[in-house]
Every structure is written in C-alpha cells, then in structure tokens.
Design a protein around this motif. Structure first.
Motif, PDB file in Angstrom:
ATOM      1  N   ASP A   1       0.853  -1.194   0.000  1.00  0.00           N
ATOM      2  CA  ASP A   1       0.000   0.000   0.000  1.00  0.00           C
ATOM      3  C   ASP A   1       0.887   1.242   0.000  1.00  0.00           C
ATOM      4  OD1 ASP A   1      -2.026   1.805   0.146  1.00  0.00           O
ATOM      5  OD2 ASP A   1      -2.644   1.320   2.200  1.00  0.00           O
ATOM      6  N   LYS A   2       0.927   1.943  -1.136  1.00  0.00           N
ATOM      7  CA  LYS A   2       1.747   3.145  -1.235  1.00  0.00           C
ATOM      8  C   LYS A   2       1.127   4.344  -0.532  1.00  0.00           C
ATOM      9  CE  LYS A   2       4.057   1.871  -5.532  1.00  0.00           C
ATOM     10  NZ  LYS A   2       4.392   2.275  -6.918  1.00  0.00           N
ATOM     11  N   LYS A   3      -0.130   4.235  -0.120  1.00  0.00           N
ATOM     12  CA  LYS A   3      -0.771   5.322   0.603  1.00  0.00           C
ATOM     13  C   LYS A   3      -0.514   5.259   2.103  1.00  0.00           C
ATOM     14  CE  LYS A   3      -4.548   5.845  -2.735  1.00  0.00           C
ATOM     15  NZ  LYS A   3      -6.025   5.855  -2.919  1.00  0.00           N
ATOM     16  N   SER A   4      -0.010   4.126   2.583  1.00  0.00           N
ATOM     17  CA  SER A   4       0.282   3.967   4.007  1.00  0.00           C
ATOM     18  C   SER A   4       1.613   4.644   4.338  1.00  0.00           C
ATOM     19  CB  SER A   4       0.342   2.479   4.378  1.00  0.00           C
ATOM     20  OG  SER A   4       0.743   2.317   5.722  1.00  0.00           O
ATOM     21  N   ARG A   5       1.598   5.515   5.327  1.00  0.00           N
ATOM     22  CA  ARG A   5       2.813   6.244   5.689  1.00  0.00           C
ATOM     23  C   ARG A   5       3.857   5.320   6.305  1.00  0.00           C
ATOM     24  NH1 ARG A   5       3.172  11.660   9.549  1.00  0.00           N
ATOM     25  NH2 ARG A   5       5.450  11.887   9.431  1.00  0.00           N
TER      26      ARG A   5
ATOM     27  N   ARG B   1       5.582   3.354   3.560  1.00  0.00           N
ATOM     28  CA  ARG B   1       6.482   4.177   2.759  1.00  0.00           C
ATOM     29  C   ARG B   1       7.778   4.476   3.520  1.00  0.00           C
ATOM     30  NH1 ARG B   1       1.941   7.484   1.907  1.00  0.00           N
ATOM     31  NH2 ARG B   1       3.000   9.138   3.075  1.00  0.00           N
TER      32      ARG B   1
END
Length: 247
Positions: free
Chosen positions: A113-117, A120
């Motif tokens: 999930d690239k939206k999870s901080r 990342r």
C-alpha cells in the motif's frame, strides 16, 4: 442567544481600521504560501533500483516454519547477500516484496500500500539497509579517526589489561588521550582495526552500522572541544572554534 466565534470575529474585523483588515484576513489552505518555493514531493528512495556488482549474489530465504504455533502476524523474510568480503543478511517487513532483474543486474523493492505512511517509511529504510550491505560485502565500509592533541596516540594490541576478550583472537584499541591510564577498547566481530599513523585509526568492516558504532564509542572518550580544537575526529568531521573567554 449565544454568539458564535465566527460572528464575533467578523464583528471585530468590521470595527478595525482599513489598514489592519488584511492582517486579520483568513487565507484559505489552498492558496496559503509556505517558506519553500518548490512544490511538496515525497521521497522516491524506496523505488530506486539497486545496482548489483558482478561478484555479489542475493538469495531470498523463506521464514522458518514453527510447528504447533499459530500467529496472526506474518513472519518476515530474509535476504542473504554473498560477496567477496563476506556474507550479510537483511530482514524484509511482511509488506515489502523483493524483485531482481538478472539481465540488468538490478534489484528493486515494492510495498503493498503506497498510501500507508508506515509502509512508505520502511520502504526507503529497507532499501538503504540493503544498499549498505551490498556495498559492504563488495567494497567494505571504512571509518578514519584522527587524534588531535599533544601526546595523543593510538595502538592496536593483541591483549589488554583492563578489558577481558569477548571472543578468541580479539584485538584491542589502546588510546592515550590525556588520561592517567590508557583506554582499551575491544574490536567488535567483523571489524578490522589498524593504525597507519600513531594519530590515525582505520576501521574496516562489511557492516556499516557496526563500524560507525565502534568509531563513535572511540570518539566518546575525547570529544572535540571548540576552544583548542583537540579531540578525536571521525572521517571528515570539523568543528568551529570559539573565541577564548577573556576575564
């Protein structure tokens, strides 16, 4: 009847003189200006591919299976790196996947999930760990310490008086940095220490974290001071000298 804060603010702004009204004007977040003139952009460290030297081999190890134990946490995988200087390993979080291109000799990492901080953040951290280990087993990591001061010197001894060896064949760094007795520090496993000059200490190893940690433990015995510029400096470290205190 209760008056809201918004109405009170509008009434107070209406009473103000004309030249003070712009200072109390609420600026929308979409048109708000920041100190930086460039547009905000996220880091792309994790997505950057890693070039593999010709003598370095990577192998993905599956996590060991435990019989009779049930857990909801997905076990992490391990990447084993083999090179001419040794072997190292890096643990991958469960949400990080590993891909390798044999033709281009490049490795890359990706996350679920690239939206999870959190994902990342660990994406770039894991990529940096892998890059450091690949560089360590192929070229090695070094740290050079400079001893600046009258009478400061260092030697590498096979035995020590004040410290017991932690493993067979351990060497010790002996420092003379202004104390009434020499300071003896055991060299960690996987680190090679030498003194090309009496005032220089060269540390070499495949693990960057271990090399820099041991360099920091040596520096701790005589930190650089800003008045005379004496102390133990690591790599290209410098210090800004202060003016002497005049009474």
């Amino acid at each position: 009847m209760a008056v809201t804060r918004g109405k009170l603010f509008k009434q107070s702004v209406a009473i103000l003189p004309d030249f003070l009204v712009p200072a109390f004007k609420v600026i929308p977040s979409s048109t708000r200006r920041f100190f930086a003139s460039s547009a905000p952009r996220t880091s792309r460290v994790g997505a950057a591919p890693i070039a593999l030297p010709p003598d370095v081999n990577l192998r993905l190890l599956d996590p060991p299976r435990r019989r009779g134990s049930v857990t909801r946490v997905e076990p992490s995988k391990t990447i084993e790196i083999d090179g001419p200087l040794g072997r190292a390993s890096v643990q991958l979080p469960p949400f990080v996947s590993y891909n390798i291109d044999d033709t281009a000799k490049k490795a890359s990492l990706s996350i679920l999930d690239k939206k999870s901080r959190d994902q990342r953040e660990m994406w770039g951290t894991t990529r940096s760990y892998l890059q450091n280990h690949i560089l360590g087993v192929s070229e090695g990591h070094t740290a050079i310490l400079r001893l600046v001061g009258v009478g400061y010197r260092a030697t590498i001894e096979p035995t020590a008086i004040t410290v017991k060896p932690e493993y067979p064949g351990q060497h010790f760094v002996s420092l003379k940095v202004g104390y009434s007795h020499p300071i003896e520090l055991g060299v960690p496993v996987g680190v090679k220490a030498s003194t090309p000059l009496p005032t220089r200490i060269l540390l070499e190893g495949i693990d960057k974290e271990v090399v820099n940690s041991f360099a920091a433990s040596i520096r701790r015995w005589r930190k650089p001071e800003p008045y005379k510029g004496k102390g133990i400096f690591v790599n290209e470290e410098t210090i800004k000298l202060k003016a002497k205190k005049i009474k």
